[in-house]
Design an enzyme around this catalytic site. Structure first.
Site, PDB file in Angstrom:
ATOM      1  N   PHE A 151       4.952  12.021   1.481  1.00  0.00           N
ATOM      2  CA  PHE A 151       5.371  10.796   2.154  1.00  0.00           C
ATOM      3  C   PHE A 151       4.828  10.795   3.574  1.00  0.00           C
ATOM      4  O   PHE A 151       5.143  11.679   4.361  1.00  0.00           O
ATOM      5  CB  PHE A 151       6.890  10.646   2.155  1.00  0.00           C
ATOM      6  N   LYS A 199       4.224  -5.076   6.748  1.00  0.00           N
ATOM      7  CA  LYS A 199       3.832  -4.848   8.124  1.00  0.00           C
ATOM      8  C   LYS A 199       2.824  -3.722   8.213  1.00  0.00           C
ATOM      9  O   LYS A 199       2.077  -3.592   9.178  1.00  0.00           O
ATOM     10  CB  LYS A 199       5.067  -4.452   8.946  1.00  0.00           C
ATOM     11  N   GLU A 233      -4.822  -3.021   3.298  1.00  0.00           N
ATOM     12  CA  GLU A 233      -3.527  -2.378   3.052  1.00  0.00           C
ATOM     13  C   GLU A 233      -3.461  -1.029   3.759  1.00  0.00           C
ATOM     14  O   GLU A 233      -4.490  -0.413   4.023  1.00  0.00           O
ATOM     15  CB  GLU A 233      -3.358  -2.144   1.540  1.00  0.00           C
ATOM     16  N   ASP A 234      -2.252  -0.591   4.017  1.00  0.00           N
ATOM     17  CA  ASP A 234      -2.057   0.732   4.596  1.00  0.00           C
ATOM     18  C   ASP A 234      -2.264   1.832   3.551  1.00  0.00           C
ATOM     19  O   ASP A 234      -2.948   2.808   3.797  1.00  0.00           O
ATOM     20  CB  ASP A 234      -0.669   0.850   5.248  1.00  0.00           C
ATOM     21  N   ASP A 247      -0.307   3.297  -3.589  1.00  0.00           N
ATOM     22  CA  ASP A 247       0.535   4.356  -4.135  1.00  0.00           C
ATOM     23  C   ASP A 247       0.549   4.209  -5.662  1.00  0.00           C
ATOM     24  O   ASP A 247      -0.405   4.618  -6.324  1.00  0.00           O
ATOM     25  CB  ASP A 247       1.918   4.214  -3.484  1.00  0.00           C
ATOM     26  N   ARG A 261       6.024   3.731  12.741  1.00  0.00           N
ATOM     27  CA  ARG A 261       4.832   2.894  12.514  1.00  0.00           C
ATOM     28  C   ARG A 261       3.835   3.020  13.659  1.00  0.00           C
ATOM     29  O   ARG A 261       2.638   2.868  13.473  1.00  0.00           O
ATOM     30  CB  ARG A 261       5.225   1.410  12.397  1.00  0.00           C
ATOM     31  N   LYS A 290      -3.194   7.412  -2.615  1.00  0.00           N
ATOM     32  CA  LYS A 290      -2.575   8.565  -3.273  1.00  0.00           C
ATOM     33  C   LYS A 290      -2.877   8.453  -4.766  1.00  0.00           C
ATOM     34  O   LYS A 290      -2.049   7.955  -5.535  1.00  0.00           O
ATOM     35  CB  LYS A 290      -1.050   8.515  -3.115  1.00  0.00           C
TER      36      LYS A 290
HETATM   37  P1  IMP Z   1       2.706   0.552  -4.624  1.00  0.00           P
HETATM   38  O1  IMP Z   1       1.244   0.916  -4.575  1.00  0.00           O
HETATM   39  O2  IMP Z   1       2.991  -0.724  -5.326  1.00  0.00           O
HETATM   40  O3  IMP Z   1       3.524   1.704  -5.158  1.00  0.00           O
HETATM   41  O4  IMP Z   1       3.276   0.279  -3.176  1.00  0.00           O
HETATM   42  C1  IMP Z   1       2.675   0.723  -2.059  1.00  0.00           C
HETATM   43  C2  IMP Z   1       3.572   0.430  -0.881  1.00  0.00           C
HETATM   44  O5  IMP Z   1       4.621   1.423  -0.805  1.00  0.00           O
HETATM   45  C3  IMP Z   1       2.781   0.581   0.391  1.00  0.00           C
HETATM   46  O6  IMP Z   1       2.217  -0.643   0.812  1.00  0.00           O
HETATM   47  C4  IMP Z   1       3.803   1.126   1.363  1.00  0.00           C
HETATM   48  O7  IMP Z   1       4.489   0.064   1.982  1.00  0.00           O
HETATM   49  C5  IMP Z   1       4.761   1.914   0.506  1.00  0.00           C
HETATM   50  N1  IMP Z   1       4.428   3.367   0.515  1.00  0.00           N
HETATM   51  C6  IMP Z   1       3.887   4.091  -0.481  1.00  0.00           C
HETATM   52  N2  IMP Z   1       3.715   5.383  -0.131  1.00  0.00           N
HETATM   53  C7  IMP Z   1       4.138   5.471   1.159  1.00  0.00           C
HETATM   54  C8  IMP Z   1       4.196   6.569   2.099  1.00  0.00           C
HETATM   55  O8  IMP Z   1       3.810   7.731   1.854  1.00  0.00           O
HETATM   56  N3  IMP Z   1       4.711   6.261   3.332  1.00  0.00           N
HETATM   57  C9  IMP Z   1       5.143   5.008   3.674  1.00  0.00           C
HETATM   58  N4  IMP Z   1       5.097   3.967   2.818  1.00  0.00           N
HETATM   59  C10 IMP Z   1       4.616   4.191   1.573  1.00  0.00           C
HETATM   60 MG    MG Z   2       2.437  -1.877   2.430  1.00  0.00          MG
END
Ligand code: IMP
Ligand code: MG
Length: 174
Positions: free
Chosen positions: A150, A41, A97-98, A101, A163, A129
């Site tokens: 976070f 979402k 994407e938001d 990470d 959100r 990040k």
């Molecule tokens: P990754 O890059 O596979 O570790 O996953 C990234 C996902 O983890 C993002 O799409 C978010 O849904 C969630 N996520 C990572 N860091 C944060 C944060 O600081 N706040 C909220 N959600 C996060």
């Molecule tokens: Mg996400």
């Protein structure tokens, strides 16, 4: 709730950046159409604002994924919970994407989408990040690089809350 939120990026800063990315995408795709793929979402708030700033023809689709593994540590194997409605064949896809990470979710997802015969696939994220990166993933458009904190707001949640904040904040636990 035993936490509070401190502003990291104001509404004005975020809006200005989205406008800038929209202009860049409009330039890069001049004479073409873009197909925005939103990862639900979290990506939805960003995608809607971004779409309004793009001047080339835009179509939209949505997908929802969940990663196998614990809540805090994604395994990198992604389960598609809701797939796209339309095929990607010959489309110029931009995944919106938001936040990137560890990069695990995105690197898997991009591989799956590239397998569907699009003309091109690029990645656009509001936040990055880089310190947390485990899997190499090429980000084509980045709003802001942020420290390893976070964050919530603009689609990002903490336990499904926050959100709807119009800015990006850091969650501080009291
Ligand atoms: P990754 O890059 O596979 O570790 O996953 C990234 C996902 O983890 C993002 O799409 C978010 O849904 C969630 N996520 C990572 N860091 C944060 C944060 O600081 N706040 C909220 N959600 C996060
Ligand atoms: Mg996400």
């Amino acid at each position: 709730m035993a936490e509070h939120v401190e502003v990291l990026l104001t509404e004005e800063e975020v809006d200005a950046k989205i406008k800038q990315i929209g202009e860049q995408i409009s330039k890069d795709y001049a004479g073409k159409e873009v197909h925005l793929v939103c990862v639900l979402k979290g990506g939805s708030f960003f995608m809607c604002e971004l779409a309004k700033r793009i001047t080339v023809p835009v179509s939209l689709d949505f997908m929802s994924v969940s990663s196998y593994g614990s809540a805090t540590k994604s395994s990198g194997v992604v389960k598609i919970v809701k797939d796209l409605d339309e095929p990607l064949k010959d489309k110029n896809v931009i995944v919106v994407e938001d936040i990137v990470d560890s990069g695990r979710t995105l690197s898997y997802l991009l591989e799956v989408l590239r397998g569907r015969g699009p003309e091109s696939v690029k990645l656009c994220t509001l936040l990055d990040k880089p310190e947390r990166r485990v899997t190499d993933v090429q980000v084509d458009y980045t709003g802001f690089e942020i420290p390893d904190e976070f964050v919530v707001g603009y689609g990002l949640d903490y336990d499904q809350h926050y959100r709807n904040l119009p800015y990006i904040g850091i969650v501080k636990f009291d």
